[in-house]
Design a protein around this motif. Structure first.
Motif, PDB file in Angstrom:
ATOM      1  N   ARG A 194      -8.706   5.386  -5.604  1.00  0.00           N
ATOM      2  CA  ARG A 194      -7.491   5.910  -4.971  1.00  0.00           C
ATOM      3  C   ARG A 194      -6.866   7.015  -5.819  1.00  0.00           C
ATOM      4  N   ASN A 227       0.831  -1.211   0.000  1.00  0.00           N
ATOM      5  CA  ASN A 227       0.000   0.000   0.000  1.00  0.00           C
ATOM      6  C   ASN A 227       0.863   1.258   0.000  1.00  0.00           C
ATOM      7  N   THR A 258     -11.074  -0.101  -7.007  1.00  0.00           N
ATOM      8  CA  THR A 258     -10.397   0.458  -5.834  1.00  0.00           C
ATOM      9  C   THR A 258      -9.243   1.364  -6.248  1.00  0.00           C
ATOM     10  N   GLU A 259      -8.480   0.944  -7.270  1.00  0.00           N
ATOM     11  CA  GLU A 259      -7.362   1.756  -7.736  1.00  0.00           C
ATOM     12  C   GLU A 259      -7.861   3.048  -8.378  1.00  0.00           C
TER      13      GLU A 259
END
Length: 414
Positions: free
Chosen positions: A216, A8, A212-213
């Motif tokens: 982000r 992460n 999710t990416e």
């Protein structure tokens, strides 16, 4: 620090390190390769030896030294080919990173603009964004899009070659181009999210790692451009849509349509954050398409039941969206909203106008919507045929199974 925590951290640092190396040395393609090697080294060493006090500086040092090796190797190759006279390597490019302090600036936004340059194809933009800004390896990007790693490697290589050949300077585009280029960045992030949330192919309904990416990276852009309403709108849209992800599949992995979902499984934290972003962004300046789509998603998410959904308001928002975009998908969604607000026949009338639009005429979604509206109207034989047609065109296995199940159910009801 666990392996997951290291991974992460590296995803956050990857674009900062690449930006620092490209800003200092140029050579985007070689710098990107060197940065990836630094990330691999960190993945190997940090879990065992511990994370250094300055992990960003450590990565920049390793990447810069590797870049120096690569450039020297290239220079030697060119000498052997007797072409060194046409290619002189500036001495400052050979200075090891340890001799220079790491820059404090975050060049992530610059990298996004470079990766989404109009000289690249959409596929190249997406692949390069995920690798260079997302920090994913070529293999990870290839698996996300269900293509062989060699195919994705060629796609990324071509994208880097185009950037090198175009002579794009490392820096934000001129103010006159910035709005349009930001639009390209947001569009790429939107496409990445959509492929993650509703996969167009393969055995799974969604690929959480992609959505999710995308969230982000959009958070990152929002942090860098907090006053841009469309950036906030896109982040809100992603959060409000992704909030429903867990409820979209049943225990057996089958698709569950929104009207039948268990809303207690929706992520309330994401809903609240998305609504908050939208509430703050809407009063500022002109309302754009991402804000309108987020507003539609918010109406769905805030309705306590499917029956309580404010369909007339959704129709009005889609009509505003249609003024900004001639997208056939927006027109298709508008037809669904009209059917829910005014009856199936009203929606079917609008669908008839889309049948001649070659951009969507062969898309399974058009036939799936027609099937649903025909079922609503009571014409079950026609609905069954439309479901079967939609299933034959769908490339996602869960969608195929869902559509075939609907068709079979209508056959049993005869």
């Amino acid at each position: 620090m666990s392996n997951t925590e290291v991974e992460n951290l590296l995803r956050v640092l990857a674009p900062q390190v690449l930006g620092a190396v490209v800003r200092r040395y140029g050579h985007f393609d070689t710098a990107e390769d060197a940065t990836q090697e630094a990330l691999i080294a960190a993945t190997t060493q940090w879990p065992e030896e511990g994370v250094p006090d300055n992990p960003r500086g450590w990565l920049i040092t390793v990447a810069s030294r590797r870049l120096t090796d690569l450039l020297r190797s290239e220079q030697a190759r060119l000498r052997r080919e007797d072409t060194v006279a046409r290619w002189a390597l500036p001495e400052q490019w050979l200075a090891p990173a340890a001799d220079q302090p790491a820059a404090d600036s975050d060049d992530t936004l610059v990298l996004l603009f470079m990766c989404c340059h109009p000289a690249l194809t959409p596929a190249g933009q997406i692949a390069l964004t995920l690798r260079a800004v997302g920090g994913l390896s070529t293999g990870e990007v290839a698996r996300a899009f269900l293509v062989p790693e060699a195919t994705m490697a060629r796609r990324i290589s071509r994208a880097k070659q185009r950037i090198r050949d175009s002579g794009i300077p490392f820096g934000l585009p001129p103010a006159t181009e910035r709005a349009g280029r930001l639009g390209a960045v947001l569009h790429v992030l939107y496409l990445i999210f959509n492929e993650g949330y509703a996969s167009t192919a393969g055995p799974n309904l969604h690929r959480a790692e992609l959505s999710t990416e995308a969230i982000r990276l959009t958070r990152l852009v929002h942090r860098l451009l907090p006053d841009d309403g469309e950036v906030a709108g896109l982040l809100a849209l992603m959060l409000l849509t992704d909030a429903r992800r867990l409820a979209r599949t049943g225990p057996d992995g089958a698709l569950v349509p929104m009207a039948e979902q268990d809303r207690s499984r929706w992520n309330g934290g994401q809903v609240n954050e998305g609504v908050g972003l939208l509430t703050e962004a809407l009063p500022r300046g002109e309302t754009g398409p991402y804000q309108l789509q987020a507003a539609i998603a918010a109406i769905h998410d805030e309705a306590p039941t499917a029956e309580a959904t404010d369909w007339p308001q959704i129709v009005a928002l889609y009509e505003l969206l249609l003024r900004l975009s001639d997208s056939p998908v927006v027109a298709l969604n508008h037809a669904v909203a009209v059917a829910m607000a005014r009856g199936a026949d009203a929606g079917l009338d609008l669908l008839g106008k889309l049948e001649t639009d070659q951009r969507i005429a062969g898309d399974h979604r058009l036939h799936a919507v027609r099937a649903h509206l025909l079922e609503m109207s009571g014409d079950h034989p026609a609905a069954r045929a439309a479901y079967e047609k939609a299933a034959s065109l769908a490339t996602s296995l869960p969608q195929q199974r869902y559509l075939n199940t609907r068709a079979a159910r209508l056959a049993e009801d005869r």
